[in-house]
Motif scaffolding. Structure first.
Motif, PDB file in Angstrom:
ATOM      1  N   TRP A   1     -10.284 -10.215  -7.404  1.00 19.71           N
ATOM      2  CA  TRP A   1     -11.420  -9.315  -7.538  1.00 19.71           C
ATOM      3  C   TRP A   1     -11.066  -8.002  -6.843  1.00 19.71           C
ATOM      4  CZ3 TRP A   1     -15.202 -10.232 -10.783  1.00 19.71           C
ATOM      5  CH2 TRP A   1     -15.555 -11.551 -11.098  1.00 19.71           C
ATOM      6  N   TYR A   2     -11.687  -6.938  -7.309  1.00 19.05           N
ATOM      7  CA  TYR A   2     -11.387  -5.605  -6.776  1.00 19.05           C
ATOM      8  C   TYR A   2     -12.417  -5.216  -5.719  1.00 19.05           C
ATOM      9  CZ  TYR A   2     -11.004  -0.514  -6.522  1.00 19.05           C
ATOM     10  OH  TYR A   2     -10.880   0.779  -6.083  1.00 19.05           O
ATOM     11  N   ASP A   3     -11.890  -4.682  -4.604  1.00 15.82           N
ATOM     12  CA  ASP A   3     -12.735  -4.116  -3.550  1.00 15.82           C
ATOM     13  C   ASP A   3     -11.925  -2.985  -2.942  1.00 15.82           C
ATOM     14  OD1 ASP A   3     -14.130  -3.390  -1.283  1.00 15.82           O
ATOM     15  OD2 ASP A   3     -14.435  -5.439  -0.562  1.00 15.82           O
ATOM     16  N   GLN A   4     -12.414  -1.761  -2.990  1.00 13.10           N
ATOM     17  CA  GLN A   4     -11.624  -0.632  -2.525  1.00 13.10           C
ATOM     18  C   GLN A   4     -11.397  -0.671  -1.013  1.00 13.10           C
ATOM     19  OE1 GLN A   4     -13.569   3.081  -3.393  1.00 13.10           O
ATOM     20  NE2 GLN A   4     -15.349   2.661  -2.077  1.00 13.10           N
ATOM     21  N   ASN A   5     -12.192  -1.479  -0.296  1.00 16.14           N
ATOM     22  CA  ASN A   5     -12.012  -1.581   1.154  1.00 16.14           C
ATOM     23  C   ASN A   5     -11.290  -2.876   1.566  1.00 16.14           C
ATOM     24  OD1 ASN A   5     -13.508   0.845   1.666  1.00 16.14           O
ATOM     25  ND2 ASN A   5     -15.392  -0.317   1.277  1.00 16.14           N
ATOM     26  N   TYR A   6     -10.762  -3.589   0.604  1.00 10.20           N
ATOM     27  CA  TYR A   6     -10.197  -4.914   0.891  1.00 10.20           C
ATOM     28  C   TYR A   6      -9.001  -4.843   1.837  1.00 10.20           C
ATOM     29  CZ  TYR A   6      -8.044  -9.502   0.176  1.00 10.20           C
ATOM     30  OH  TYR A   6      -7.496 -10.739   0.368  1.00 10.20           O
ATOM     31  N   TYR A   7      -8.196  -3.799   1.720  1.00  9.20           N
ATOM     32  CA  TYR A   7      -6.986  -3.727   2.540  1.00  9.20           C
ATOM     33  C   TYR A   7      -7.302  -3.710   4.038  1.00  9.20           C
ATOM     34  CZ  TYR A   7      -3.871  -2.803  -1.444  1.00  9.20           C
ATOM     35  OH  TYR A   7      -3.146  -2.895  -2.598  1.00  9.20           O
ATOM     36  N   ALA A   8      -8.481  -3.233   4.395  1.00  9.28           N
ATOM     37  CA  ALA A   8      -8.836  -3.154   5.809  1.00  9.28           C
ATOM     38  C   ALA A   8      -9.056  -4.535   6.426  1.00  9.28           C
ATOM     39  CB  ALA A   8     -10.102  -2.305   5.983  1.00  9.28           C
TER      40      ALA A   8
ATOM     41  N   GLY B   1       0.820  -1.206   0.000  1.00  7.89           N
ATOM     42  CA  GLY B   1       0.000   0.000   0.000  1.00  7.89           C
ATOM     43  C   GLY B   1       0.856   1.258   0.000  1.00  7.89           C
ATOM     44  N   ASN B   2       0.207   2.367   0.185  1.00  5.51           N
ATOM     45  CA  ASN B   2       0.884   3.662   0.199  1.00  5.51           C
ATOM     46  C   ASN B   2       1.398   3.929   1.601  1.00  5.51           C
ATOM     47  OD1 ASN B   2       1.765   6.276  -0.024  1.00  5.51           O
ATOM     48  ND2 ASN B   2      -0.147   7.096  -0.862  1.00  5.51           N
ATOM     49  N   ILE B   3       2.705   3.993   1.740  1.00  3.61           N
ATOM     50  CA  ILE B   3       3.274   4.149   3.072  1.00  3.61           C
ATOM     51  C   ILE B   3       2.851   5.461   3.724  1.00  3.61           C
ATOM     52  CG2 ILE B   3       5.264   2.691   2.590  1.00  3.61           C
ATOM     53  CD1 ILE B   3       6.900   5.231   2.171  1.00  3.61           C
ATOM     54  N   ALA B   4       2.343   6.362   2.902  1.00  2.00           N
ATOM     55  CA  ALA B   4       1.907   7.646   3.453  1.00  2.00           C
ATOM     56  C   ALA B   4       0.458   7.588   3.905  1.00  2.00           C
ATOM     57  CB  ALA B   4       2.083   8.758   2.418  1.00  2.00           C
ATOM     58  N   SER B   5      -0.214   6.455   3.717  1.00  2.87           N
ATOM     59  CA  SER B   5      -1.635   6.366   4.024  1.00  2.87           C
ATOM     60  C   SER B   5      -1.852   5.311   5.104  1.00  2.87           C
ATOM     61  CB  SER B   5      -2.430   5.997   2.769  1.00  2.87           C
ATOM     62  OG  SER B   5      -3.803   5.840   3.068  1.00  2.87           O
ATOM     63  N   THR B   6      -2.585   5.678   6.144  1.00  2.00           N
ATOM     64  CA  THR B   6      -2.899   4.739   7.229  1.00  2.00           C
ATOM     65  C   THR B   6      -4.345   4.314   7.211  1.00  2.00           C
ATOM     66  OG1 THR B   6      -3.334   6.586   8.729  1.00  2.00           O
ATOM     67  CG2 THR B   6      -1.089   5.660   8.705  1.00  2.00           C
ATOM     68  N   SER B   7      -5.125   4.810   6.280  1.00  2.00           N
ATOM     69  CA  SER B   7      -6.530   4.420   6.174  1.00  2.00           C
ATOM     70  C   SER B   7      -6.960   4.573   4.725  1.00  2.00           C
ATOM     71  CB  SER B   7      -7.409   5.289   7.086  1.00  2.00           C
ATOM     72  OG  SER B   7      -7.341   6.655   6.702  1.00  2.00           O
ATOM     73  N   GLY B   8      -8.172   4.072   4.429  1.00  2.00           N
ATOM     74  CA  GLY B   8      -8.687   4.185   3.086  1.00  2.00           C
ATOM     75  C   GLY B   8      -8.225   3.063   2.182  1.00  2.00           C
ATOM     76  N   GLU B   9      -8.477   3.243   0.891  1.00  2.00           N
ATOM     77  CA  GLU B   9      -8.221   2.172  -0.066  1.00  2.00           C
ATOM     78  C   GLU B   9      -6.762   1.753  -0.099  1.00  2.00           C
ATOM     79  OE1 GLU B   9      -8.815   1.098  -4.797  1.00  2.00           O
ATOM     80  OE2 GLU B   9      -9.201   3.143  -4.093  1.00  2.00           O
ATOM     81  N   LEU B  10      -5.841   2.676   0.037  1.00  2.00           N
ATOM     82  CA  LEU B  10      -4.420   2.378  -0.145  1.00  2.00           C
ATOM     83  C   LEU B  10      -3.655   2.294   1.174  1.00  2.00           C
ATOM     84  CD1 LEU B  10      -3.699   4.695  -3.219  1.00  2.00           C
ATOM     85  CD2 LEU B  10      -4.214   2.251  -3.203  1.00  2.00           C
ATOM     86  N   GLN B  11      -4.373   2.117   2.274  1.00  2.00           N
ATOM     87  CA  GLN B  11      -3.698   2.108   3.573  1.00  2.00           C
ATOM     88  C   GLN B  11      -2.603   1.052   3.605  1.00  2.00           C
ATOM     89  OE1 GLN B  11      -6.014   0.073   6.861  1.00  2.00           O
ATOM     90  NE2 GLN B  11      -7.684   0.411   5.395  1.00  2.00           N
ATOM     91  N   THR B  12      -1.503   1.411   4.216  1.00  2.00           N
ATOM     92  CA  THR B  12      -0.383   0.468   4.295  1.00  2.00           C
ATOM     93  C   THR B  12      -0.699  -0.627   5.303  1.00  2.00           C
ATOM     94  OG1 THR B  12       1.994   0.308   4.614  1.00  2.00           O
ATOM     95  CG2 THR B  12       0.823   1.769   6.098  1.00  2.00           C
ATOM     96  N   HIS B  13      -0.271  -1.842   4.989  1.00  2.00           N
ATOM     97  CA  HIS B  13      -0.493  -2.993   5.866  1.00  2.00           C
ATOM     98  C   HIS B  13       0.569  -4.051   5.545  1.00  2.00           C
ATOM     99  CE1 HIS B  13      -2.655  -3.795   2.149  1.00  2.00           C
ATOM    100  NE2 HIS B  13      -2.633  -5.096   2.432  1.00  2.00           N
ATOM    101  N   ASN B  14       0.946  -4.783   6.528  1.00  2.00           N
ATOM    102  CA  ASN B  14       1.979  -5.800   6.330  1.00  2.00           C
ATOM    103  C   ASN B  14       1.395  -7.071   5.726  1.00  2.00           C
ATOM    104  OD1 ASN B  14       4.089  -4.225   7.336  1.00  2.00           O
ATOM    105  ND2 ASN B  14       3.718  -4.890   9.449  1.00  2.00           N
ATOM    106  N   VAL B  15       2.103  -7.601   4.741  1.00  2.00           N
ATOM    107  CA  VAL B  15       1.686  -8.826   4.053  1.00  2.00           C
ATOM    108  C   VAL B  15       2.892  -9.766   3.975  1.00  2.00           C
ATOM    109  CG1 VAL B  15       0.979  -9.817   1.837  1.00  2.00           C
ATOM    110  CG2 VAL B  15      -0.166  -7.765   2.717  1.00  2.00           C
ATOM    111  N   ALA B  16       2.630 -11.043   4.226  1.00  2.91           N
ATOM    112  CA  ALA B  16       3.679 -12.063   4.125  1.00  2.91           C
ATOM    113  C   ALA B  16       3.340 -13.044   3.009  1.00  2.91           C
ATOM    114  CB  ALA B  16       3.829 -12.814   5.443  1.00  2.91           C
ATOM    115  N   LEU B  17       4.340 -13.432   2.254  1.00  5.56           N
ATOM    116  CA  LEU B  17       4.195 -14.471   1.240  1.00  5.56           C
ATOM    117  C   LEU B  17       5.015 -15.680   1.668  1.00  5.56           C
ATOM    118  CD1 LEU B  17       4.555 -12.318  -2.009  1.00  5.56           C
ATOM    119  CD2 LEU B  17       2.443 -13.114  -0.928  1.00  5.56           C
ATOM    120  N   ASN B  18       4.491 -16.888   1.424  1.00  5.35           N
ATOM    121  CA  ASN B  18       5.211 -18.087   1.873  1.00  5.35           C
ATOM    122  C   ASN B  18       5.744 -18.927   0.716  1.00  5.35           C
ATOM    123  OD1 ASN B  18       2.946 -19.295   0.838  1.00  5.35           O
ATOM    124  ND2 ASN B  18       2.254 -20.214   2.766  1.00  5.35           N
TER     125      ASN B  18
END
Length: 579
Positions: free
Chosen positions: A516-523, A345-362
């Motif tokens: 699939w696209y969902d603008q609130n998915y990152y939350a 996500g956008n490291i400058a954003s803490t909320s909304g569609e592009l809010q940054t969040h940690n993701v792990a791939l295995n």
């Protein structure tokens, strides 16, 4: 003459008259042998109680006799119901008798008492049950041992009314051997195999009890070796880790056990870089081992031990050379993502569609180094391209076109297809629609990247907006966008690649993702391996394009586009999940 006769007759008459007058009342008859006389007193007898005796044991049979006018002189005995009286015993002693093993059963003895007058009593009888008390033996269980061993077996018999006088045994249907001094036997078979033993115990009555057992002299394995591979040319990697540069291979063993199905071999495989350095890498009954962490083009020394169920073993050793690394998928870059976590996500954003969040791939994955070109697309489907530049990224393709491309490419390369669908309509590149598309991420085949995979690959380790760093002024050096594209797509790989070797990750054309696209998915996105919402009306596209301004040219911008959309600025690239 006549007178004399008369006198004589007269005298006779007179004599007779005189005699008859002297006989008085009748007197008793005193003859002791006359059963009708007053002096007849035969003896009487009372036989002993019925009894039981073991064969060869003497039994004392005691009878009681009496005589009213004398004494008992003897007893006489009959073994045939009184037809003959073959044996006698003194009147004051018991009668002793024994029966051998052939006389087992019930016997009737008749007996009479004889007195001093020689008179015999009426006969009486005694029932004697003659029993055979055969010995018993303690069973010897079957024995399994090595062919190099000598087995000593203790035989044990017992007898309830006597002793064991000898033991006998025979092996392999041979003659009996006997022991009168001991009850142990020693058995060996240097050549191995099964020895069948029949043995018996004989008691003092010459009765026998029998038992059998067998001794399997296990034959040791005669040899073991690695059947394959023998050289690098015959070795095939089962799987290969391009990140760590190690692979998996299969080794097959051949063990020879002369006992065949009666035995089971357990294999222990050791592997090492030299004949003096070994590490155990496999132990099991299957003659095949899958070995991991095999370095390419390297010499390995092996030692395999085949041990049977009874501890005997054979050892083989040798060496092989592993093959060179397999070729990487053509035109793809390897992304080292297993157990990696990144800020999505956008490291400058803490909320909304592009809010940054940690993701792990295995998992690691391959991804096309460049966007799929027109040459790639039209050649795979056997279509004619009207463009003169096949190096342009293919555009005007829907999400359905991209999915079908992945499946067809998988089939072409001998891989499994990731996507399934229940229906197909329309034509590729024009009106194709696939019904109820499902993706199986466990399958090794081509597919579209998830949104998380796409961003991880595009960033190539960058934690800021661009894969080249945070300098916005370098967009023109690294991407085709509105400011430098002249309103059109450009041939792939004209700008610099990111650290993972991806060209045009930003700009040129948008790239379809699997999600699939969902603008609130990152939350609500899962923290590990997110694959997007379960359903939707639009699919995610990432990366920006040649007609977008600089605000879309970054690693986090995302848009949603209906899957049947075909636009001049939407293309795609594929991934192949590393096994």
């Amino acid at each position: 003459m006549q007178k004399a006769i008369s006198l004589t007759c007269a005298a006779l008459v007179a004599l007779c008259a005189s005699s008859c007058t002297r006989i008085g009342e009748e007197k008793a008859w005193m003859n002791p042998y006359d059963p009708n006389g007053a002096n007849y007193y035969p003896p009487e007898i009372s036989a002993a109680l019925d009894t039981t005796v073991a064969i060869n044991d003497s039994v004392a049979i005691v009878v009681t006799g009496s005589d009213a006018n004398g004494s008992i002189a003897k007893y006489r005995w009959s073994f045939d119901g009184g037809d003959t009286w073959s044996h006698e015993s003194p009147g004051d002693e018991p009668f002793w008798w024994s029966w051998d093993k052939h006389a087992v059963g019930k016997h009737v003895l008749c007996v009479q008492a004889v007195d001093n007058d020689g008179l015999a009593s009426p006969a009486d009888s005694v029932f004697v049950q003659v029993r055979s008390y055969a010995p018993t033996v303690k069973a010897v269980g079957n024995i399994i041992t090595s062919q190099t061993q000598t087995v000593t077996v203790s035989l044990e018999g017992s007898d309830t009314n006597g002793t064991i006088s000898a033991y006998y045994w025979a092996t392999g249907g041979g003659n009996w051997d006997d022991s009168t001094t001991g009850s142990t036997i020693s058995l060996s078979a240097p050549d191995g195999g099964n020895v069948d033993v029949v043995w018996a115990a004989r008691d003092h009555d010459d009765l026998f009890a029998y038992d059998t057992f067998s001794v399997l002299f296990n034959r040791k394995p005669e040899g073991v070796s690695v059947a394959s591979p023998l050289n690098a040319g015959s070795i095939k990697y089962q799987a290969y880790n391009f990140v760590d540069a190690v692979g998996q291979i299969a080794l097959e063993f051949e063990g020879n056990d002369p006992d065949g199905a009666d035995d089971t071999l357990t294999y222990t495989l050791q592997l090492g870089p030299s004949a003096a350095e070994f590490e155990k890498v496999y132990r099991g009954t299957k003659p095949r081992a899958i070995l991991g962490s095999i370095k390419p083009a390297s010499t390995y020394f092996w030692r395999v031990t085949a041990k049977d169920l009874y501890g005997d073993s054979a050892v083989g050793s040798g060496s092989f050379k592993s093959p060179p690394p397999p070729p990487a998928p053509a035109g793809m870059s390897l992304v080292d993502a297993r157990n990696r976590t990144f800020a999505m996500g956008n490291i400058a954003s803490t909320s909304g569609e592009l809010q940054t969040h940690n993701v792990a791939l295995n998992h690691h994955f391959w991804i096309d180094s460049a966007e799929v070109t027109r040459d790639d697309f039209y050649r795979l489907f056997g279509l004619t391209d009207t463009s003169s530049n096949g190096r342009l990224p293919v555009a005007n393709v829907s999400w359905y076109d991209a999915v079908l491309y992945c499946n067809v490419k998988s089939i072409k390369d001998g891989l499994d297809t990731v996507y399934t669908y229940t229906g197909l309509s329309g034509a590729v590149g024009r009106s194709l629609v696939l019904a109820d598309v499902k993706a199986d991420f466990s399958v090794y085949g081509y597919r579209l990247p998830t949104e998380a995979e796409w961003e991880f690959a595009a960033r190539a380790g960058s934690k800021v907006s661009y894969y080249w760093g945070g300098d916005k002024n370098k967009i023109s050096d690294n991407a085709w966008y509105e400011g430098n594209s002249n309103g059109q797509a450009h041939a792939v790989m004209q700008k610099g690649a990111n650290a993972f070797g991806l060209y045009d990750a930003l700009g040129n054309v948008w790239e379809w993702c699997n999600d699939w696209y969902d603008q609130n998915y990152y939350a609500s996105s899962p923290a590990t391996n997110p694959t997007g919402p379960a359903s939707g009306t639009a699919k995610v596209s990432r990366g920006g394009s040649y007609f977008n301004d600089a605000s879309y040219i970054n690693c986090f911008s995302r848009i949603g586009t209906p899957p049947d959309t075909r636009g001049p600025a939407i293309g795609f690239r594929t991934v192949l999940q590393h096994p």
